[in-house]
Design a protein around this motif. Structure first.
Motif, PDB file in Angstrom:
ATOM      1  N   ALA A 161       0.872  -1.218  -0.113  1.00 16.49           N
ATOM      2  CA  ALA A 161      -0.063  -0.157   0.122  1.00 16.49           C
ATOM      3  C   ALA A 161       0.682   1.412  -0.258  1.00 16.49           C
ATOM      4  O   ALA A 161       1.884   1.289   0.692  1.00 16.49           O
ATOM      5  N   ASN A 162       0.536   2.136  -1.051  1.00 15.37           N
ATOM      6  CA  ASN A 162       1.050   3.525  -0.941  1.00 15.37           C
ATOM      7  C   ASN A 162       2.550   3.401  -1.370  1.00 15.37           C
ATOM      8  O   ASN A 162       3.369   4.359  -1.139  1.00 15.37           O
ATOM      9  N   SER A 163       2.993   2.256  -1.953  1.00 19.39           N
ATOM     10  CA  SER A 163       4.438   2.131  -2.425  1.00 19.39           C
ATOM     11  C   SER A 163       4.627   2.928  -3.686  1.00 19.39           C
ATOM     12  O   SER A 163       3.629   3.062  -4.436  1.00 19.39           O
ATOM     13  N   ASP A 164       5.817   3.467  -4.033  1.00 18.13           N
ATOM     14  CA  ASP A 164       6.022   4.038  -5.209  1.00 18.13           C
ATOM     15  C   ASP A 164       6.616   3.126  -6.147  1.00 18.13           C
ATOM     16  O   ASP A 164       7.659   2.716  -6.061  1.00 18.13           O
ATOM     17  N   PHE A 186      -1.191   2.995  -8.839  1.00 17.12           N
ATOM     18  CA  PHE A 186      -1.806   4.091  -8.345  1.00 17.12           C
ATOM     19  C   PHE A 186      -1.721   3.973  -6.726  1.00 17.12           C
ATOM     20  O   PHE A 186      -2.001   2.848  -6.263  1.00 17.12           O
ATOM     21  N   SER A 187      -1.402   5.188  -6.404  1.00 14.94           N
ATOM     22  CA  SER A 187      -1.448   5.358  -4.741  1.00 14.94           C
ATOM     23  C   SER A 187      -1.737   6.820  -4.379  1.00 14.94           C
ATOM     24  O   SER A 187      -1.980   7.572  -5.098  1.00 14.94           O
ATOM     25  N   GLY A 188      -2.222   6.933  -3.069  1.00 14.13           N
ATOM     26  CA  GLY A 188      -2.478   8.102  -2.815  1.00 14.13           C
ATOM     27  C   GLY A 188      -4.022   8.542  -2.994  1.00 14.13           C
ATOM     28  O   GLY A 188      -4.653   7.663  -3.121  1.00 14.13           O
ATOM     29  N   LYS A 189      -4.359   9.984  -3.066  1.00 12.65           N
ATOM     30  CA  LYS A 189      -5.792  10.283  -2.965  1.00 12.65           C
ATOM     31  C   LYS A 189      -6.327  10.174  -4.504  1.00 12.65           C
ATOM     32  O   LYS A 189      -7.421  10.062  -4.646  1.00 12.65           O
ATOM     33  N   TYR A 190      -5.321  10.335  -5.399  1.00 15.41           N
ATOM     34  CA  TYR A 190      -5.830  10.506  -6.847  1.00 15.41           C
ATOM     35  C   TYR A 190      -5.261   9.437  -7.925  1.00 15.41           C
ATOM     36  O   TYR A 190      -4.253   9.146  -7.646  1.00 15.41           O
ATOM     37  N   LYS A 212     -14.533   5.485  -6.462  1.00 12.60           N
ATOM     38  CA  LYS A 212     -15.190   6.627  -5.725  1.00 12.60           C
ATOM     39  C   LYS A 212     -14.116   7.161  -4.848  1.00 12.60           C
ATOM     40  O   LYS A 212     -13.926   8.427  -4.577  1.00 12.60           O
ATOM     41  N   ALA A 213     -13.339   6.192  -4.315  1.00 16.35           N
ATOM     42  CA  ALA A 213     -12.301   6.709  -3.309  1.00 16.35           C
ATOM     43  C   ALA A 213     -11.084   7.104  -3.902  1.00 16.35           C
ATOM     44  O   ALA A 213     -10.437   8.054  -2.850  1.00 16.35           O
TER      45      ALA A 213
END
Length: 382
Positions: free
Chosen positions: A164-167, A205-209, A226-227
């Protein structure tokens, strides 16, 4: 189709007496001309002459001066069928009888093949993969993302093991002039890239958008999430979506960035201005609007024209010759040079993108536009 039946319906079309079903019959029959060229054997020389004259009349009706106002739009479904029947006549008179009726003012020493599926993938580490030369199957791995080329030719990103949230790094796909390509992103969104275009996106993809950057033109079918809204950044604008189908035309040599919505809802962000599009609408933002771009909305946009390239066609509605030739130049990888004022006419109609350059130009040539093809340069004269 029996010859007698085909000619009877064609005669009714000429008189404007065909039903929608008969127009659909002509449209379906028109599609056979690509896959089964021997259907031309249905026609004798007299009938070909008749159709040749008919197509000239149709072309003249489709060309108007800039002072003329375009006619009100008919029902879209009927408009599509009618246009398909007109293109049938284009093909019968303009292509199938090409050798017999070739006009002397189309001068060329060579022909140019149409574009094809061609693109280059650049990975985050700088490695480049020429996708049109790559075999189907596994191509590369980036973090926990596997990149495959499907048997259909699409590039597919598959998540295997990503924290999760990895680049995972950014990739770029670039199509040359004369190329197009389709990529399925890691969120299952599909992007169809037109010629001379590029898209930059994270492998995962990671983060808010979910954010990608586009130059040129692309058609998007965005997977709903949606999230994590999907953002497309182009010249002077950001398009924000949740899950929808839309097309963006943002070529550097076009004066206007056009975003056309087919399904769902998108929000256009440009400077301090925003606009919400509904299906069938198109936003337009002028390239010269500086830091305060204005958003214009076309409420009843020609969505078929906007995505015709994705469906294998050039489609024009009251387009000047320079607009037509910009599309030809990208798809055939040629340069267009104008000798004299050629902006007195507007063109409407449809041409297959799988035709060679000379065959495509031949259709315009019947409208008394003069061309000379020298290598990869097209010289257009009044």
């Amino acid at each position: 189709m029996e010859k007698k039946q085909f000619l009877a319906i064609l005669k009714k079309h000429r008189l404007g007496e065909t039903t929608e079903q008969e127009e659909a019959y002509l449209a379906a029959y028109y599609n056979l001309f690509d896959s089964e060229p021997d259907v031309t054997e249905l026609l004798n020389d007299h009938e070909i002459d008749f159709l040749k004259n008919q197509i000239r009349d149709n072309i003249k009706e489709k060309i108007s001066s800039p002072q003329q106002q375009p006619a009100p739009k008919p029902n879209k479904f009927y408009y599509w069928l009618k246009l398909a029947a007109v293109v049938l006549l284009f093909f019968l008179a303009g292509i199938l009888t090409f050798n017999k009726y070739k006009k002397v003012n189309l001068v060329s020493n060579n022909d140019v093949a149409p574009g094809s599926n061609r693109a280059v993938l650049m990975l985050a580490n700088g490695r480049q993969i020429i996708l049109n030369n790559a075999k189907s199957g596994f191509l590369a791995q980036q973090g926990g993302i596997q990149i495959h080329k499907a048997s259909s030719g699409q590039l597919v990103y598959q998540i295997k093991n990503v924290a999760a949230n990895s680049d995972t790094g950014y990739n770029t796909i670039t199509t040359p002039r004369g190329g197009q390509f389709v990529v399925v992103l890691s969120d299952n969104s599909t992007v169809c890239l037109n010629a001379n275009s590029s898209i930059r996106f994270p492998a995962a993809f990671s983060g808010k958008y979910r954010t990608v950057s586009l130059t040129g033109e692309a058609y998007f079918e965005v997977a709903h999430n949606k999230a994590m809204p999907f953002h497309v950044i182009t010249h002077n604008q950001t398009v924000e979506v949740l899950g929808t189908h839309f097309n963006i035309n943002a070529y550097d040599d076009e004066n206007v960035v056009k975003t056309t919505l087919l399904e769902g809802s998108v929000r256009i962000l440009a400077g301090n201005n925003t606009a919400l599009l509904a299906p069938g609408q198109q936003s337009q933002i002028g390239k010269g609007s500086g830091s305060y771009p204005q958003i214009s909305i076309v409420k009843n946009a020609n969505t078929e024209e906007a995505v015709a390239w994705k469906n294998g066609f050039f489609q024009f509605e009251n387009a000047d010759l320079k607009t037509v030739m910009r599309q030809f130049a990208r798809w055939y990888n040629v340069e267009a040079e104008f000798d004299g004022n050629t902006n007195k006419r507007l063109f409407s109609g449809e041409i297959h993108r799988n035709l060679s350059l000379l065959k495509a130009l031949e259709l315009l040539n019947y409208a008394d536009v003069n061309f000379k093809v020298d290598g990869r340069k097209i010289i257009i004269t009044q």
